[in-house]
Design a protein around this motif. Structure first.
Motif, short mmCIF file in Angstrom:
data_model
loop_
_atom_site.label_atom_id
_atom_site.label_comp_id
_atom_site.label_asym_id
_atom_site.label_seq_id
_atom_site.Cartn_x
_atom_site.Cartn_y
_atom_site.Cartn_z
N ILE A 266 53.91 82.91 37.82
CA ILE A 266 53.33 81.61 38.21
C ILE A 266 51.88 81.76 38.65
O ILE A 266 51.01 81.01 38.25
N GLY A 267 51.59 82.77 39.50
CA GLY A 267 50.23 82.93 40.02
C GLY A 267 49.92 81.86 41.04
O GLY A 267 50.70 81.64 41.97
N PRO A 268 48.79 81.14 40.89
CA PRO A 268 48.42 80.13 41.89
C PRO A 268 49.40 78.97 41.92
O PRO A 268 49.85 78.51 40.86
N ILE A 269 49.71 78.47 43.12
CA ILE A 269 50.71 77.39 43.21
C ILE A 269 50.11 76.08 43.72
O ILE A 269 50.82 75.14 44.01
N TYR A 270 48.78 76.03 43.87
CA TYR A 270 48.16 74.77 44.31
C TYR A 270 47.91 73.87 43.09
O TYR A 270 47.89 74.35 41.95
N PRO A 271 47.74 72.58 43.31
CA PRO A 271 47.54 71.68 42.17
C PRO A 271 46.15 71.81 41.55
O PRO A 271 45.21 72.28 42.20
N PHE A 272 46.03 71.38 40.31
CA PHE A 272 44.76 71.33 39.57
C PHE A 272 44.09 72.72 39.47
O PHE A 272 42.90 72.86 39.76
N VAL A 273 44.90 73.70 39.10
CA VAL A 273 44.36 75.05 38.88
C VAL A 273 43.28 74.95 37.80
O VAL A 273 43.43 74.25 36.80
N GLY A 274 42.17 75.61 38.00
CA GLY A 274 41.05 75.55 37.05
C GLY A 274 39.89 74.74 37.59
O GLY A 274 38.77 74.80 37.08
N SER A 275 40.17 73.97 38.67
CA SER A 275 39.09 73.12 39.23
C SER A 275 38.38 73.81 40.39
O SER A 275 37.59 73.20 41.10
N ILE B 157 25.49 95.89 44.38
CA ILE B 157 26.47 94.92 44.88
C ILE B 157 27.81 95.21 44.18
O ILE B 157 27.85 95.37 42.97
N THR B 158 28.87 95.29 44.97
CA THR B 158 30.18 95.65 44.40
C THR B 158 30.93 94.37 43.98
O THR B 158 31.89 93.95 44.64
N PHE B 159 30.48 93.80 42.86
CA PHE B 159 31.05 92.53 42.39
C PHE B 159 32.55 92.64 42.13
O PHE B 159 33.31 91.74 42.48
N GLU B 160 32.95 93.75 41.53
CA GLU B 160 34.37 93.92 41.17
C GLU B 160 35.26 93.90 42.40
O GLU B 160 36.31 93.26 42.41
N ASP B 161 34.82 94.60 43.46
CA ASP B 161 35.64 94.68 44.68
C ASP B 161 35.68 93.35 45.42
O ASP B 161 36.53 93.16 46.31
N ALA B 162 34.73 92.46 45.12
CA ALA B 162 34.61 91.20 45.88
C ALA B 162 35.20 90.01 45.13
O ALA B 162 35.09 88.87 45.61
N MET B 163 35.84 90.28 43.99
CA MET B 163 36.35 89.17 43.16
C MET B 163 37.28 88.23 43.94
O MET B 163 37.13 87.01 43.88
N GLN B 164 38.22 88.82 44.68
CA GLN B 164 39.24 88.00 45.36
C GLN B 164 38.67 87.23 46.54
O GLN B 164 39.34 86.37 47.09
N ALA B 165 37.40 87.53 46.92
CA ALA B 165 36.80 86.87 48.09
C ALA B 165 35.83 85.76 47.67
O ALA B 165 35.24 85.13 48.56
N ARG B 166 35.67 85.52 46.37
CA ARG B 166 34.81 84.40 45.95
C ARG B 166 35.53 83.11 46.27
O ARG B 166 36.74 82.99 46.06
N ALA B 167 34.79 82.13 46.76
CA ALA B 167 35.41 80.88 47.21
C ALA B 167 36.20 80.19 46.10
O ALA B 167 37.13 79.44 46.37
N TRP B 168 35.85 80.43 44.86
CA TRP B 168 36.51 79.76 43.75
C TRP B 168 37.56 80.64 43.08
O TRP B 168 38.11 80.29 42.03
N ASP B 169 37.84 81.81 43.66
CA ASP B 169 38.85 82.67 43.05
C ASP B 169 40.25 82.14 43.37
O ASP B 169 40.50 81.72 44.51
N PRO B 170 41.17 82.14 42.40
CA PRO B 170 42.53 81.64 42.66
C PRO B 170 43.20 82.35 43.85
O PRO B 170 44.03 81.75 44.54
N LEU B 171 42.82 83.60 44.13
CA LEU B 171 43.44 84.31 45.25
C LEU B 171 42.96 83.81 46.60
O LEU B 171 43.45 84.25 47.64
N MET B 172 42.00 82.88 46.64
CA MET B 172 41.59 82.25 47.90
C MET B 172 42.47 81.04 48.21
O MET B 172 42.24 80.33 49.19
N GLY B 173 43.49 80.80 47.36
CA GLY B 173 44.44 79.71 47.63
C GLY B 173 45.85 80.27 47.62
O GLY B 173 46.05 81.49 47.50
N ALA B 174 46.83 79.35 47.76
CA ALA B 174 48.23 79.79 47.72
C ALA B 174 48.52 80.43 46.37
O ALA B 174 48.23 79.85 45.32
N HIS B 175 49.09 81.63 46.39
CA HIS B 175 49.20 82.42 45.16
C HIS B 175 50.44 83.30 45.28
O HIS B 175 50.72 83.84 46.34
N MET B 176 51.14 83.47 44.18
CA MET B 176 52.37 84.27 44.19
C MET B 176 52.14 85.71 43.75
O MET B 176 53.08 86.50 43.63
#
Lengths: 77, 459
Positions: free
Chosen positions: A16-25, B83-102
């Motif tokens: 699944i990965g991310p579970i928040y809505p509107f993934v990609g935005s 700059i260690t861009f690769e190591d900082a991927m998960q900390a970018r504000a728009w990275d999916p890992l900055m939100g709820a993630h499985m």
């Protein structure tokens, strides 16, 4: 139909990965957040400036200031 | 997350950092109480709001770019690499890992369950750095100007120093052997130095110095609030200490495994050790503070904090009695330096924040260089070992280069734009006075209306 990238929890959860809505935005959300922050700071600075100017006009003369400071003075209430 | 034991380690670590965040929240309750208690009646609400609103502003900016800096800048950049861009991927504000993630394929580094709580623990340090500055500048700084400074120290400069000296691969650790386990320099010295830079531009409150330059004490208006605030800061400081550790890590170098708690550099320590050292340095600080200030409550409480800060750089390794003695010397140093700087440079540090955090933090980093001379700074044997020169340079970088200098420069720019100091008239009347007069008028209106209503009843 789902605003998320999945419609049920069946199968392998790891897929699944991310579970928040509107993934990609995410990048648009980031830009919107940055814009809100900068706009808020600019608005607040303007508000504070107007408030101080108004207070200076209303209460900034020597007589009013003397009264206010005098009210704090225990010897001269 | 496919077997019970490894899942337990991950979920325990996630819960561990979450708990530190809850505890550290008390630091900010304490800072708010402390600052309001130290301010005069005419400035209470402004003081409270100035501190409170740094919380959301530092939070969102730390999300937008602060967190990324920590992972991107351990090399400087351009000191030990780019700059260690690769190591900082998960900390970018728009990275999916900055939100709820499985987790899973999109999370090769296993950040899904740690990123948020780790971010939050660092964020609470960011608030602390900004709050330290907040106390020193009360009763004469503009809120808007202060909040720009808060974002600068909370979401930019302290996290650069964390990348340099509080990261397992930071260039200061690698080249200088820099060791600062519980952030004497990384949080306290930098924030104290930054506050001093701002104060040098901001100037003292009206009446702080007599015409001949003699300083006057503007004593706390509510000593109860100040002391309870400081008690709460002590309480939150437990969370701060624990958040500086990694709870479970294989520290065995070579064959086999050995799980232990580690400091931020992934070198072994124990929660037991840091608990004893925390309490013994608090005790040493309180006793020294009572001694040097001859029982003054404000300085005694502040010295408890300064004692912990003075021992923090090496509190992962010190003996508890060493921690206590370092706290005592650190408090004597910071107390005397405070009054020397106040007299000599006419600096009005309203709550003694530059002293408690800046001077005690600086002292703590330097003394660790002597106490831990020759200890490994990292599990990586290629890194420099801890040494007095490396720690002294580290203290200069924290207090001066990343603290004082940016604080002074940004304050100068804000001052030039008319965004630093409140107008003279407003300072004289008090920042809450206009609102208070308006509120009195409204209350008078209500009382008049009620009297009218009573008069009608009487008729």
């Amino acid at each position: 139909m789902s605003t998320g990238s999945f419609e049920n929890w069946a199968g392998n959860i790891l897929e699944i990965g991310p579970i928040y809505p509107f993934v990609g935005s995410e990048f648009i959300l980031f830009l919107a957040g940055m814009a809100f922050w900068i706009a808020w700071q600019i608005w607040q600075i303007g508000l504070e400036k107007r408030t101080y100017n108004q207070e200076k006009q209303q209460f900034g003369n020597a007589e009013v200031l003397r009264k206010i400071v005098g009210a704090e003075d225990p010897k001269n209430p | 997350m496919d077997n019970e034991l490894s899942s337990l380690v991950v979920i325990f670590t996630e819960f561990y950092y979450w708990l530190t965040v809850v505890l550290m929240f008390l630091i900010h309750v304490g800072f708010c109480m402390y600052e309001v208690g130290a301010s005069r009646h005419k400035n209470h609400m402004h003081t409270l709001m100035k501190n409170t609103m740094l919380i959301p502003l530092v939070t969102i900016t730390f999300f937008f770019f602060g967190w990324w800096i920590y992972f991107a800048f351990p090399n400087g950049p351009w000191i030990t690499g780019g700059i260690t861009f690769e190591d900082a991927m998960q900390a970018r504000a728009w990275d999916p890992l900055m939100g709820a993630h499985m987790g899973g394929a999109g999370d090769p580094g296993g950040w899904a369950r740690i990123n948020g709580v780790f971010w939050a623990a660092f964020l609470l340090f960011s608030w602390t750095a900004a709050s330290i500055v907040s106390g020193s500048v009360i009763e004469r700084i503009q809120s808007g100007g202060f909040w720009i400074l808060a974002v600068a120290i909370g979401s930019v400069f302290w996290i650069i120093d964390a990348a340099w000296g509080w990261h397992s691969g930071g260039w200061m650790v690698r080249l200088l052997g820099y060791h600062d386990a519980y952030a004497s320099g990384v949080i306290h010295a930098i924030a104290g130095g930054f506050a001093l830079g701002v104060l040098a531009v901001l100037g003292p409150r009206i009446g702080k110095f007599a015409a001949d330059g003699t300083p006057r004490n503007i004593n706390p208006r509510n000593p109860w609030l100040v002391t309870i605030g400081l008690f709460l800061i002590y309480t939150g400081f437990w969370g701060f200490y624990v958040a500086c550790n990694v709870p479970i890590w294989d520290v065995q170098d070579g064959d086999g495994v050995f799980f232990s708690a580690t400091n931020i550099y992934l070198a072994p320590t124990t929660l037991s050790a840091i608990t004893m050292n925390f309490l013994m340095s608090l005790a040493g600080g309180l006793m020294a503070g009572y001694w040097v200030s001859k029982g003054d409550a404000f300085w005694t409480y502040s010295s408890g904090l300064a004692g912990i800060i003075a021992a923090s750089a090496g509190n992962d390794l010190y003996h508890p009695i060493q921690a206590m003695l370092i706290a005592i010397v650190g408090v004597i140093f910071m107390y005397n330096t405070h009054y020397f700087v106040e007299r000599k440079f006419k600096i009005d540090d309203a709550v003694g924040a530059v002293a408690v955090h800046g001077y005690a933090g600086f002292f703590g980093v330097v003394i660790a260089g002597f106490m831990l001379w020759g200890y490994p700074s990292s599990p990586d044997a290629s890194f420099a070992s801890i040494n007095p020169l490396g720690q002294f340079l580290g203290a200069i970088i924290m207090f001066g280069v990343l603290g004082f200098l940016p604080g002074w420069i940004i304050a100068k720019i804000l001052n030039g734009m008319g965004l630093l100091r409140i107008p003279h008239e407003v300072e004289l009347m008090g920042l809450d006075m206009a609102a208070s007069i308006e509120s009195q008028k409204e209350e008078q209106g209500i009382i008049d209306a009620e009297r009218e209503a009573i008069a009608k009843l009487g008729n």
